[in-house]
Design a protein around this motif. Structure first.
Motif, PDB file in Angstrom:
ATOM      1  N   TRP A 209       0.847  -1.182   0.000  1.00 28.90           N
ATOM      2  CA  TRP A 209       0.000   0.000   0.000  1.00 28.90           C
ATOM      3  C   TRP A 209       0.885   1.235   0.000  1.00 28.90           C
ATOM      4  CZ3 TRP A 209      -4.743  -1.072  -1.203  1.00 28.90           C
ATOM      5  CH2 TRP A 209      -5.375  -2.220  -0.733  1.00 28.90           C
ATOM      6  N   PRO A 210       0.468   2.333  -0.611  1.00 28.35           N
ATOM      7  CA  PRO A 210       1.320   3.525  -0.639  1.00 28.35           C
ATOM      8  C   PRO A 210       1.784   3.995   0.733  1.00 28.35           C
ATOM      9  CG  PRO A 210      -0.434   3.765  -2.254  1.00 28.35           C
ATOM     10  CD  PRO A 210      -0.724   2.491  -1.482  1.00 28.35           C
ATOM     11  N   GLU A 215       8.234   2.959  -1.525  1.00 32.01           N
ATOM     12  CA  GLU A 215       8.886   3.919  -2.411  1.00 32.01           C
ATOM     13  C   GLU A 215      10.046   4.614  -1.699  1.00 32.01           C
ATOM     14  OE1 GLU A 215       7.854   8.082  -4.792  1.00 32.01           O
ATOM     15  OE2 GLU A 215       6.228   6.766  -4.120  1.00 32.01           O
ATOM     16  N   ASP A 241      -2.422  -3.018  -4.356  1.00 32.72           N
ATOM     17  CA  ASP A 241      -2.725  -1.957  -5.309  1.00 32.72           C
ATOM     18  C   ASP A 241      -1.804  -2.193  -6.512  1.00 32.72           C
ATOM     19  OD1 ASP A 241      -2.746   0.408  -6.816  1.00 32.72           O
ATOM     20  OD2 ASP A 241      -3.104   1.676  -5.060  1.00 32.72           O
ATOM     21  N   GLU A 243      -1.598  -0.941  -9.512  1.00 33.81           N
ATOM     22  CA  GLU A 243      -1.049   0.236 -10.163  1.00 33.81           C
ATOM     23  C   GLU A 243       0.156   0.764  -9.390  1.00 33.81           C
ATOM     24  OE1 GLU A 243      -2.306   4.837 -11.362  1.00 33.81           O
ATOM     25  OE2 GLU A 243      -3.855   3.388 -10.769  1.00 33.81           O
ATOM     26  N   TYR A 244       0.033   0.816  -8.060  1.00 32.45           N
ATOM     27  CA  TYR A 244       1.137   1.275  -7.228  1.00 32.45           C
ATOM     28  C   TYR A 244       2.317   0.313  -7.316  1.00 32.45           C
ATOM     29  CZ  TYR A 244       3.748   2.473  -2.991  1.00 32.45           C
ATOM     30  OH  TYR A 244       4.741   2.819  -2.099  1.00 32.45           O
ATOM     31  N   ARG A 247       4.262   1.072 -10.299  1.00 29.93           N
ATOM     32  CA  ARG A 247       5.068   2.282 -10.123  1.00 29.93           C
ATOM     33  C   ARG A 247       6.346   1.974  -9.343  1.00 29.93           C
ATOM     34  NH1 ARG A 247       0.416   5.104  -8.277  1.00 29.93           N
ATOM     35  NH2 ARG A 247       1.518   5.681  -6.354  1.00 29.93           N
TER      36      ARG A 247
END
Length: 382
Positions: A209-210, A215, A241, A243-244, A247
């Motif tokens: 999760w973001p 990151e 997620d 999409e995340y 990334r």
């Protein structure tokens, strides 16, 4: 006293942290029940198999759906529970969100997070709307609210109008039969054979999760790699997620880390043990946690820990981890290098001592006592 514990919010095919919590706490409570006490588990036909061995004095109260059908499950919690719980003469309901009609004399809410307020982007819009509508009323009608940290207490009081006397702090715990120190070489051999992980490595364990801030860890590892030649970054966790997750992989490529990051994916919880035992350091750089259980799991396995210097993480670490600013990759990088090169021996000693302070026996006993106190105050149905 008859207590109903709502286990319907867990998906039977994708067990969550809440499932792990209840499979540990329920046997501890069952072992302490008196002859006139009973715990009824609210389960669906599909979710019941995950809670068959909770112990003496534990029965099942069957509902049609659990979280494999979230909307139907939610409707049944609000419409069916007032009928079913009264028919079964339940004295205390233990749940996350109170039904529209309070179905039992006593109600205990278990608040695990305030993400609907603190990290709304991490929650689907409909779920966020439902929680923001439901939490204030739950706080109002609950006779007690169980929280797991002082950090969560502050968040609850910040976002909800709640009587402070209702808040009962009960920390979570570690399964010390599973998470314990072990031979690092043997653990490394397991990882080579089972997951293809080789060499010294920095470890991240969490769903992607973001707010978990993988990151930031990628950026920190890029800064630390010169001081840690030969190290890899091993990421263990499901891509919740997608999409995340995409990334993150692109960021690893942009940072020149594509060949130095092992994306292991989700693993069974017990398989995290050899990762913790073999890692040079476990990094948990989350932006917000109400407890941070993986910190203690790593410590229990004698793995050095670097974690964030905010929310509940310093509270959980208790001085047995290195703290860093999760918004500053250079701060994380400095702590990672220190944990690997300078502080490893001290952290490997402090970690198990700190983790040993948290047991499911204590969590279960304290939770059961909250139910008993609410029953004494509310009279009960039986």
């Amino acid at each position: 006293m008859r207590v109903a514990v709502n286990l319907l919010t867990d998906h039977p095919d994708h067990p969550s942290g809440a499932h792990w919590f209840w499979t540990r706490v329920l046997p501890e409570m069952a072992a302490r029940l008196t002859a006139d006490e009973e715990i009824c588990l609210m389960t669906s036909p599909r979710s019941r198999s995950g809670h068959l061995t909770a112990g003496r004095g534990v029965s099942h109260l069957t509902f049609p759906w659990s979280n494999e059908h979230p909307r139907l499950r939610t409707l049944s919690e609000h419409l069916y529970s007032p009928v079913a719980l009264r028919r079964h003469r339940i004295d205390v309901l233990s749940t996350l969100i109170a039904p529209v009609v309070k179905p039992t004399p006593g109600l205990v809410a278990h608040f695990k997070t305030m993400h609907a307020y603190t990290d709304p982007a991490a929650i689907p819009p409909l779920v966020r709307w439902y929680r923001r509508r439901s939490y204030p009323r739950t706080a109002e009608v609950a006779d007690a609210i169980i929280i797991n940290s002082e950090s969560l207490r502050a968040e609850v009081q910040r976002h909800l109008d709640v009587d402070p006397a209702k808040l009962c702090l009960i920390p979570e715990a570690v399964d010390h039969e599973v998470f314990r120190p072990g031979d690092r070489e043997a653990a490394a051999a397991v990882l080579r054979e089972r997951y293809g992980v080789t060499g010294p490595f920095v470890l991240f364990v969490s769903s992607l999760w973001p707010y978990k801030n993988c990151e930031g860890l990628l950026r920190a590892f890029a800064l630390a790699r010169e001081a840690l030649p030969g190290h890899r970054l091993v990421v263990v966790g499901s891509a919740r997620d997608t999409e995340y997750a995409g990334r993150l992989r692109r960021l690893a490529e942009d940072l020149g880390l594509a060949d130095l990051v092992s994306w292991v994916g989700g693993v069974p919880l017990t398989d995290t043990v050899p990762f913790y035992r073999a890692a040079d350091v476990f990094v948990y750089p989350s932006f917000n946690e109400t407890f941070g259980l993986p910190i203690l799991e790593a410590m229990a396995c004698a793995c050095p820990v670097v974690t964030s210097d905010r929310s509940a993480m310093p509270e959980t670490a208790g001085g047995a981890a290195l703290l860093a600013d999760p918004h500053d990759p250079s701060s994380l990088a400095t702590a990672i290098v220190e944990a690997c090169l300078d502080s490893a021996d001290g952290l490997r000693k402090l970690g198990p001592e700190r983790a040993g302070e948290f047991t499911w026996a204590r969590t279960g006993a304290q939770t059961l006592e909250v139910y008993r106190e609410v029953h004494r105050r509310t009279g009960g149905a039986s």
